[in-house]
Write a protein that holds these residues in place. Structure first.
Motif, short mmCIF file in Angstrom:
data_model
loop_
_atom_site.label_atom_id
_atom_site.label_comp_id
_atom_site.label_asym_id
_atom_site.label_seq_id
_atom_site.Cartn_x
_atom_site.Cartn_y
_atom_site.Cartn_z
N ALA A 166 2.12 1.65 -3.49
CA ALA A 166 1.05 2.14 -4.36
C ALA A 166 0.78 3.62 -4.13
N GLU B 60 0.84 -1.20 0.00
CA GLU B 60 0.00 0.00 0.00
C GLU B 60 0.88 1.25 0.00
N HIS C 167 -6.94 -6.70 -4.78
CA HIS C 167 -6.69 -5.29 -4.48
C HIS C 167 -5.77 -5.16 -3.27
N GLU D 75 -3.82 -1.81 -3.16
CA GLU D 75 -4.98 -0.97 -3.45
C GLU D 75 -6.03 -1.14 -2.35
N LYS E 258 -9.47 -0.74 -11.32
CA LYS E 258 -10.50 0.31 -11.30
C LYS E 258 -11.69 -0.03 -12.18
#
Length: 448
Positions: free
Chosen positions: A116, A113, A251, A256, A134
């Motif tokens: 990202a 994370e 994710h 994400e 997305k």
């Protein structure tokens, strides 16, 4: 080790860029969890990437040391840090081996994370990344459309033609090899006929909400159907909930977390409204994510209690079937069977004995225990695409162990593992001698 040697791979610690990055990282990491790592090395024999490379930065304790460096403002979030964090399979075998109980799985997700977030601050994520996280996985209908397109390619013979004529070679190597392992996809017509509720045979003991997954319900639709039939035989009303979403595992594993949390909210709401007794899944990776929703909402008081209530209802199908009255099998399978643990089922959820118990209950089955059965097969979500060479090295080692069993069936409890084992059979030249099969499908065969 001097400070200069520790930061040589990134910007200087006193640069404005580095300071801003590590301050953000310090807020993300749980320092108590990081400091619990004693660097004892018990994790090293359990880590597939360390076993393949011998590199300390490819081991759990090495990665944790790098995380500490970032969190304590001694290392920057750079390309080297990203490479080491994403080289991890996330198999969590180190958690089983760790005497201190370090929650490595959550730490590696936090590290990714941080990576990202850094990328979003310094530039837009790659197009493929944006498309996948997305515009694809959050939208179940789009995944179904892709499934319909794959079915059409298979049904029309286009896939076979492309394979025979060599057109598949225009694909990246990892995609060209993977498509060989993809089984026939159920037709859109067959999927459209699924009943929203499958009633229990006999007395209803429980009402189950089946977590169908995203890719699982396209590539392995029949496995979901087999799971529903098994639960129905065991006395459960099985409900298919239309507004459920992807579990969010991919994710979370890719850093994400905002996207993962949004998907978790959708699932919590969907299953709350359904009012089922249990939320049952048949994918080890999805199940591990579903059972960790309460950790994802640890800092959100509005969702913490709801997430905890959801997690309390989550069960793997093997788990629940082993607790219910034994199934009566009418079709003996006279075969040698071995079982490959799903990492996230064994290490993440602690479900090990139940699948073996169910397999042994099939008449005629000779169970052969696989050496290193709980070591990763190299699938690890999309790792076999993003880190193809390392994944295949790990798979080839796994297949050497599989060969020793001389089994007719290699059984697993996770769709990614199943595709990986199918690919392993092809790479090992075992077609016609061995079949890779999901445990729910094999149990269903014995019921027929």
């Amino acid at each position: 080790m001097s400070n200069s040697s520790r930061v040589k791979t990134g910007p200087a610690c006193d640069s404005p860029e580095a300071i801003s990055l590590v301050r953000g990282a310090l807020d993300k990491f749980n320092m108590d969890e990081l400091m619990n790592c004693m660097h004892c090395g018990f994790c090293l024999p359990a880590c597939p990437t360390y076993q393949q490379t011998g590199l300390e930065s490819y081991s759990p304790r090495g990665r944790i040391a790098l995380m500490k460096g970032v969190a304590q403002q001694q290392l920057a979030v750079d390309g080297e840090f990203e490479k080491n964090m994403f080289a991890c399979l996330g198999c969590r075998a180190c958690e089983t081996a760790c005497p201190a109980g370090v929650p490595y799985g959550s730490l590696i997700e936090t590290a990714r994370e941080v990576v990202a977030d850094h990328k979003k601050e310094t530039g837009r994520p790659p197009l493929v990344h944006r498309l996948v996280f997305k515009h694809l996985f959050p939208h179940p209908k789009r995944i179904k459309w892709l499934g319909n397109a794959l079915w059409a390619a298979q049904a029309s013979g286009l896939q076979k033609l492309a394979d025979k004529t060599g057109l598949m070679r225009i694909l990246p190597r990892e995609m060209a090899e993977m498509q060989q392992a993809v089984a026939k996809v159920a037709s859109p017509l067959a999927r459209s006929k699924r009943a929203p509720v499958l009633k229990a045979e006999g007395e209803t003991r429980l009402t189950i909400g089946l977590f169908t997954g995203c890719v699982m319900d396209v590539l392995f639709y029949e496995t979901n159907q087999a799971t529903a039939r098994l639960l129905s035989k065991a006395g459960c009303d099985v409900v298919i909930i239309d507004n459920q979403a992807c579990c969010g595992a991919l994710h979370a594993h890719s850093g994400e977390m905002d996207g993962a949390i949004e998907l978790a909210k959708r699932n919590i709401e969907a299953f709350e409204q359904a009012g089922v007794d249990f939320v049952v899944n048949n994918a080890g990776g999805c199940g591990a994510a579903l059972k960790e929703y309460h950790h994802w909402f640890a800092n959100d008081p509005h969702w913490t209690e709801r997430a905890q209530a959801f997690v309390a209802k989550v069960r793997d199908a093997n788990q629940l079937l082993a607790e219910l009255p034994p199934l009566t099998f009418s079709k003996p399978l006279h075969a040698r069977v071995t079982y490959q643990d799903s990492c996230h089922l064994a290490h993440g959820q602690g479900v090990r004995n139940q699948p073996r118990q169910l397999l042994r209950s099939i008449p005629g089955v000779e169970m052969i225990e696989l050496k290193e059965a709980d070591s990763c097969c190299g699938s690890a979500g999309i790792y076999n695409i993003t880190n193809f060479d390392m994944s295949m090295q790990i798979l080839d080692r796994k297949m050497e162990r599989v060969k020793e069993t001389q089994a007719h069936f290699i059984v697993t409890s996770n769709p990614g593992c199943l595709l990986q084992m199918k690919q392993g059979i092809i790479r090992a030249g075992l077609q016609g001698q061995m079949e890779a099969v999901h445990i729910m499908d094999l149990l269903d065969r014995a019921l027929s």
